[in-house]
Write an enzyme that holds these catalytic residues in place. Structure first.
Site, PDB file in Angstrom:
ATOM      1  N   GLN A   1       0.817  -1.218   0.000  1.00 51.79           N
ATOM      2  CA  GLN A   1       0.000   0.000   0.000  1.00 51.79           C
ATOM      3  C   GLN A   1       0.856   1.276   0.000  1.00 51.79           C
ATOM      4  O   GLN A   1       0.339   2.382   0.199  1.00 51.79           O
ATOM      5  CB  GLN A   1      -0.906  -0.001   1.251  1.00 51.79           C
ATOM      6  CG  GLN A   1      -1.981  -1.065   1.245  1.00 51.79           C
ATOM      7  CD  GLN A   1      -3.156  -0.643   0.370  1.00 51.79           C
ATOM      8  OE1 GLN A   1      -3.035  -0.516  -0.846  1.00 51.79           O
ATOM      9  NE2 GLN A   1      -4.291  -0.412   0.980  1.00 51.79           N
TER      10      GLN A   1
ATOM     11  N   TYR B   1     -16.421 -12.434  10.552  1.00 55.24           N
ATOM     12  CA  TYR B   1     -16.113 -11.005  10.707  1.00 55.24           C
ATOM     13  C   TYR B   1     -16.803 -10.468  11.967  1.00 55.24           C
ATOM     14  O   TYR B   1     -16.177  -9.802  12.789  1.00 55.24           O
ATOM     15  CB  TYR B   1     -16.593 -10.244   9.465  1.00 55.24           C
ATOM     16  CG  TYR B   1     -16.386  -8.755   9.539  1.00 55.24           C
ATOM     17  CD1 TYR B   1     -15.115  -8.202   9.360  1.00 55.24           C
ATOM     18  CD2 TYR B   1     -17.444  -7.880   9.793  1.00 55.24           C
ATOM     19  CE1 TYR B   1     -14.915  -6.829   9.425  1.00 55.24           C
ATOM     20  CE2 TYR B   1     -17.254  -6.512   9.861  1.00 55.24           C
ATOM     21  CZ  TYR B   1     -16.000  -5.986   9.681  1.00 55.24           C
ATOM     22  OH  TYR B   1     -15.800  -4.623   9.750  1.00 55.24           O
TER      23      TYR B   1
ATOM     24  N   THR C   1     -16.571   2.143   1.524  1.00 62.72           N
ATOM     25  CA  THR C   1     -15.143   2.001   1.226  1.00 62.72           C
ATOM     26  C   THR C   1     -14.964   0.729   0.394  1.00 62.72           C
ATOM     27  O   THR C   1     -15.918  -0.032   0.208  1.00 62.72           O
ATOM     28  CB  THR C   1     -14.330   1.839   2.533  1.00 62.72           C
ATOM     29  OG1 THR C   1     -14.714   0.599   3.138  1.00 62.72           O
ATOM     30  CG2 THR C   1     -14.556   2.983   3.510  1.00 62.72           C
TER      31      THR C   1
HETATM   32  P1  NAD Z   1     -10.434  -0.856   3.565  1.00 64.07           P
HETATM   33  O1  NAD Z   1     -10.339  -2.224   3.023  1.00 64.07           O
HETATM   34  O2  NAD Z   1     -10.780   0.270   2.659  1.00 64.07           O
HETATM   35  O3  NAD Z   1      -9.083  -0.463   4.335  1.00 64.07           O
HETATM   36  C1  NAD Z   1      -8.443  -1.358   5.213  1.00 64.07           C
HETATM   37  C2  NAD Z   1      -6.978  -1.013   5.286  1.00 64.07           C
HETATM   38  O4  NAD Z   1      -6.367  -1.940   6.185  1.00 64.07           O
HETATM   39  C3  NAD Z   1      -6.276  -1.137   3.926  1.00 64.07           C
HETATM   40  O5  NAD Z   1      -5.450  -0.027   3.677  1.00 64.07           O
HETATM   41  C4  NAD Z   1      -5.477  -2.422   4.078  1.00 64.07           C
HETATM   42  O6  NAD Z   1      -4.287  -2.441   3.308  1.00 64.07           O
HETATM   43  C5  NAD Z   1      -5.178  -2.418   5.576  1.00 64.07           C
HETATM   44  N1  NAD Z   1      -4.846  -3.764   6.058  1.00 64.07           N
HETATM   45  C6  NAD Z   1      -5.505  -4.924   5.800  1.00 64.07           C
HETATM   46  N2  NAD Z   1      -4.858  -5.963   6.345  1.00 64.07           N
HETATM   47  C7  NAD Z   1      -3.761  -5.456   6.966  1.00 64.07           C
HETATM   48  C8  NAD Z   1      -2.693  -6.030   7.695  1.00 64.07           C
HETATM   49  N3  NAD Z   1      -2.600  -7.348   7.912  1.00 64.07           N
HETATM   50  N4  NAD Z   1      -1.738  -5.202   8.182  1.00 64.07           N
HETATM   51  C9  NAD Z   1      -1.807  -3.874   7.970  1.00 64.07           C
HETATM   52  N5  NAD Z   1      -2.785  -3.269   7.288  1.00 64.07           N
HETATM   53  C10 NAD Z   1      -3.750  -4.056   6.786  1.00 64.07           C
HETATM   54  O7  NAD Z   1     -11.502  -0.958   4.740  1.00 64.07           O
HETATM   55  P2  NAD Z   1     -12.190   0.148   5.656  1.00 64.07           P
HETATM   56  O8  NAD Z   1     -13.636   0.096   5.368  1.00 64.07           O
HETATM   57  O9  NAD Z   1     -11.466   1.439   5.624  1.00 64.07           O
HETATM   58  O10 NAD Z   1     -11.980  -0.575   7.072  1.00 64.07           O
HETATM   59  C11 NAD Z   1     -11.156  -0.052   8.100  1.00 64.07           C
HETATM   60  C12 NAD Z   1     -11.650  -0.628   9.416  1.00 64.07           C
HETATM   61  O11 NAD Z   1     -13.024  -0.287   9.589  1.00 64.07           O
HETATM   62  C13 NAD Z   1     -11.598  -2.162   9.486  1.00 64.07           C
HETATM   63  O12 NAD Z   1     -11.170  -2.575  10.767  1.00 64.07           O
HETATM   64  C14 NAD Z   1     -13.051  -2.565   9.260  1.00 64.07           C
HETATM   65  O13 NAD Z   1     -13.351  -3.822   9.817  1.00 64.07           O
HETATM   66  C15 NAD Z   1     -13.758  -1.450   9.945  1.00 64.07           C
HETATM   67  N6  NAD Z   1     -15.153  -1.255   9.562  1.00 64.07           N
HETATM   68  C16 NAD Z   1     -15.495  -1.008   8.268  1.00 64.07           C
HETATM   69  C17 NAD Z   1     -16.837  -0.852   7.949  1.00 64.07           C
HETATM   70  C18 NAD Z   1     -17.286  -0.585   6.535  1.00 64.07           C
HETATM   71  O14 NAD Z   1     -18.512  -0.597   6.311  1.00 64.07           O
HETATM   72  N7  NAD Z   1     -16.413  -0.338   5.570  1.00 64.07           N
HETATM   73  C19 NAD Z   1     -17.823  -0.918   8.955  1.00 64.07           C
HETATM   74  C20 NAD Z   1     -17.431  -1.176  10.263  1.00 64.07           C
HETATM   75  C21 NAD Z   1     -16.091  -1.329  10.561  1.00 64.07           C
END
Ligand code: NAD
Length: 277
Positions: free
Chosen positions: A37, A173, A208
């Protein structure tokens, strides 16, 4: 003096929006994400610098949050770069979509290592660093006994509305986010004597890349057209729109700032009105 924060998973999505919001609030920032990334993270660094040209430059730290040593290393590097460490945002996470009867051991292992392991290791590394730098001591049982309740720093974990009520087809999840809520509560109780607050934010349906993936997988499971599962979720939101990453970022900036100093152990929803506690 500006506070410093390390945010995991901040190259895109919610983590990126948190970084930009916290930059506007004056924080000095380290952006940690997977090595692949790097290009996206460097764009985030440029945006942060444009917001705060006079701060010490932000840095990108490659990390795999499922690896304990990798997380400890980036916390050390962030503290060395800024000469301080104040806030850890354990934001990185992945989604996995499968029905309960079809979920595999590999999926279980992967989502738990990243979503739960990442929060656990981030908490361990940050707590040790906060005690070392802000209390002038090693992290030992005697530190815990002797510490006074002066504020040392903050740990903020990414939970989800699925950590309060699980979604069908997201059993693993959802379980991982239930675990994040439990870790947040236990950490808040254990680390309060060290002056460390630990809270979580629980986003709803955030538009996202993660929801693009969830919608695609749900379409395979439910047979509904692409976009339809997402639309049905959004129809159930009181405010009748999908959440943006920016909608989440204000809550996290609040939890990182001084106005939330008396809040700990909480999992706070920011979901436009889906869940009601
Ligand atoms: P996203 O996929 O857009 O971003 C996630 C980021 O985490 C990415 O940049 C990815 O490279 C990084 N990542 C993944 N695995 C990794 C690892 N092993 N080490 C380091 N970095 C890592 O997702 P998002 O929607 O921005 O999600 C961010 C957080 O929000 C997550 O914890 C997700 O569970 C939580 N979340 C998201 C939603 C939603 O609706 N999108 C809702 C509730 C909670």
């Amino acid at each position: 003096m500006s506070k410093t924060a390390l945010i995991t998973g901040a190259a895109q999505g919610i983590g990126k929006a948190i970084a930009l919001n916290m930059a506007r609030k004056g924080f000095q920032l380290a952006i940690a994400d997977l090595p692949q990334q790097k290009d996206k993270a460097e764009e985030v660094l440029k945006e942060i610098q444009a917001i705060r040209p006079n701060n010490k430059p932000p840095i990108f730290l490659p990390v795999d949050v499922s690896n304990q040593k990798s997380v400890f290393d980036v916390v050390d590097e962030s503290a060395a770069h800024f000469g301080a460490f104040d806030v850890m945002v354990n934001n990185a996470g992945i989604a996995t979509v499968s029905k309960v009867l079809e979920a595999t051991p590999e999926e279980l292992e992967r989502v738990m290592r990243i979503n739960v392991g990442g929060v656990l290791y981030g908490t361990q590394a940050a707590a040790r660093k906060l005690v070392e730098l802000n209390r002038g001591g090693d992290f030992t049982p005697s530190t815990v006994k002797t510490a006074k309740h002066k504020l040392t720093g903050k740990i903020i974990n990414c939970c989800s509305i699925t950590g309060n009520e699980a979604f069908a087809s997201l059993p693993l999840y959802s379980s991982s986010k239930f675990a994040v809520k439990g870790l947040t509560q236990a950490s808040a109780k254990e680390l309060a004597p060290l002056g460390i607050t630990v809270n979580a934010y629980a986003p709803g349906i955030v538009l996202t890349p993660m929801w693009d993936l969830i919608d695609t997988k749900l379409a395979e499971i439910t047979g509904l057209p692409l976009g339809e599962n997402l639309k049905r979720q959004i129809d159930g939101i009181a405010l009748k729109r999908g959440e943006t990453a920016e909608d989440v970022s204000g809550l996290v900036a609040f939890l990182a700032g001084e106005e939330s100093n008396y809040i700990t152990g909480q999992n706070i929803s920011v979901d436009g009105g889906i869940s009601y506690n």
